[in-house]
Scaffold this active site. Sequence first.
Site: not given
Length: 383
Positions: A268, A37
């Site tokens: 940042y 999956k």
Amino acid sequence: MNTPNAEIVVDVAAIRHNVRRLREWVGPDVQMMTVVKGDGYGHGMLDAARAAVAAGADWLGVATYDEALTLRAHGYTGRLLCWLGVPGQDVVPLVDADVDVTAYSVAELDVIRAAAREAGVPARVQLKIDTGLSRGGATAADWPGLVAAAREAEVAGEVRVTGIWSHLVASDDPGHPANDLQEKAFLDALAIADAAGLQPEVRHLANSAAAVLRPSMRFDLVRCGIASYGLDPAPGVTPAELDLVPAMTARAHLAMVKRIEAGAGVSYGHLWVADAPTTLGLVPAGYADGVPRHGSNVLEIAVAGERHPLRGRVCMDQVVIDLGPESSARAGDLAVLFGPGSQGEPTATEWAEACGTINYEIVTRIGGRFARTVVDSAPEGQA
């Protein structure tokens, strides 16, 4: 073809090796389901499925209906379990495709019965009991009703109950009290099903960690997901002799290398400020590609086999690493975000620990604009 900024390299030989080792570990009397999956836990569902089948997986497991039908459309004809549908989805194609579908409730079973009547063939159904995870599956109170309805559907020729299963809360923590409680709850559920006349082909409870650590939970089949990809299902507890090999390497080419002076802030917010002159490397991968923002200022990335700290915030498209004052690295050099660890690079598990998460999340989220390259480091059938 242009060189990609970043790529995921998946070694299918490692997946074959891991599936074989897991089969050897659990023994010849236990069937192996390889769970593919989530696009094969980020490794590529179809390539992972082929490798697992080549290594002797008896079953494949997926979550969604689309995943199951994709495997069938690409030629997989073996046993296949699917367990997560929602109301309104068409179950007829799954019945037609001989997929084992999971019922959590009588209402869900009724939908499957109707699909079987429309398809004109009995549906292969597995019943899931909630043994304590409080997620999918019938509660203990609802279980007798689901079992009775399933037996009625069998007698009517609409379904064949092929399996009974559940999922674990804390299998990666062998001492957790939930393990004993869930095993007992599962045995109680099996007894109720047996008394109702159900004779499933497989009974399964163990995921990767329980398959490795708890033999009493193996029953007829184990569902191995993360361990099939070489990642530790129970960090600090998994025996080293299991010899799992991580199949994924995430890497990128340095986009830029430059010198900065003491006092220069990086990325940042200037979470990191250089206290001495150093050399920075710009790695073209960021949180849009699955690099965790929680990795800001804590992750490491390897260049030429040497680890370097990530400096400042993870950005959308890029991160910055500190190559050190004497670095000879150049733009275009390869930076390995994580891999098997055999060449000094960090592993996905180490990244997970640094970010306060699990290795599942690291490998399933990495991607975005990464190219995926599939390699086979060993001849088919030898790894």
